[in-house]
Design a protein around this motif. Structure first.
Motif, mmCIF file in Angstrom:
data_model
loop_
_atom_site.group_PDB
_atom_site.id
_atom_site.type_symbol
_atom_site.label_atom_id
_atom_site.label_comp_id
_atom_site.label_asym_id
_atom_site.label_seq_id
_atom_site.Cartn_x
_atom_site.Cartn_y
_atom_site.Cartn_z
ATOM 1 N N LEU A 115 0.829 -1.203 0.000
ATOM 2 C CA LEU A 115 0.000 0.000 0.000
ATOM 3 C C LEU A 115 0.867 1.258 0.000
ATOM 4 O O LEU A 115 0.592 2.208 -0.738
ATOM 5 N N GLN A 116 1.927 1.248 0.790
ATOM 6 C CA GLN A 116 2.826 2.408 0.832
ATOM 7 C C GLN A 116 3.480 2.639 -0.531
ATOM 8 O O GLN A 116 3.570 3.771 -0.996
ATOM 9 N N ARG A 117 3.940 1.560 -1.171
ATOM 10 C CA ARG A 117 4.561 1.696 -2.494
ATOM 11 C C ARG A 117 3.554 2.249 -3.508
ATOM 12 O O ARG A 117 3.873 3.120 -4.306
ATOM 13 N N SER A 118 2.346 1.721 -3.446
ATOM 14 C CA SER A 118 1.306 2.173 -4.371
ATOM 15 C C SER A 118 0.963 3.637 -4.133
ATOM 16 O O SER A 118 0.847 4.418 -5.091
ATOM 17 N N MET A 119 0.785 4.009 -2.882
ATOM 18 C CA MET A 119 0.462 5.405 -2.565
ATOM 19 C C MET A 119 1.601 6.330 -2.965
ATOM 20 O O MET A 119 1.368 7.415 -3.496
ATOM 21 N N ARG A 120 2.831 5.905 -2.712
ATOM 22 C CA ARG A 120 3.993 6.724 -3.068
ATOM 23 C C ARG A 120 4.041 6.935 -4.582
ATOM 24 O O ARG A 120 4.266 8.044 -5.061
ATOM 25 N N ALA A 121 3.828 5.861 -5.342
ATOM 26 C CA ALA A 121 3.847 5.966 -6.805
ATOM 27 C C ALA A 121 2.743 6.898 -7.286
ATOM 28 O O ALA A 121 2.955 7.722 -8.186
ATOM 29 N N THR A 122 1.560 6.787 -6.689
ATOM 30 C CA THR A 122 0.444 7.650 -7.071
ATOM 31 C C THR A 122 0.757 9.108 -6.751
ATOM 32 O O THR A 122 0.517 9.999 -7.575
#
Length: 85
Positions: free
Chosen positions: A29-36
């Motif tokens: 989730l953190q990786r996804s949020m960071r990418a977004t």
């Protein structure tokens, strides 16, 4: 307001206390949020803090010079008025 470093530390400690399965989900989730966030921010016309600070310093110097020039013009105008009388 709480110090952001304290919030980060608290978040890390809470994350470390979570079960392994939840930690993996959280990392995804953190990786996804960071990418977004990075994708969204990259579309904005933003400057770095360093660029901002440089421009703020240039503006401060320009304002100081303008104030000096305004004072000099006022002196010259006063001298011109005094010379006419």
């Amino acid at each position: 307001m709480m110090d952001p470093k304290q919030l980060d530390d608290l978040a890390r400690r809470l994350s470390a206390a979570m079960p392994k399965g939840v930690q993996v989900l959280q990392e995804d989730l953190q990786r996804s949020m960071r990418a977004t966030l990075e994708a969204g921010l990259s579309r904005l016309d933003l400057v770095t803090r360093e660029e901002f600070d440089i421009q703020a310093a240039v503006l401060a110097r320009s304002r100081a010079k303008l104030e000096t020039l305004e004072a000099r013009v006022a002196e010259l105008e006063e001298a011109a008025r005094a010379a006419k009388t």
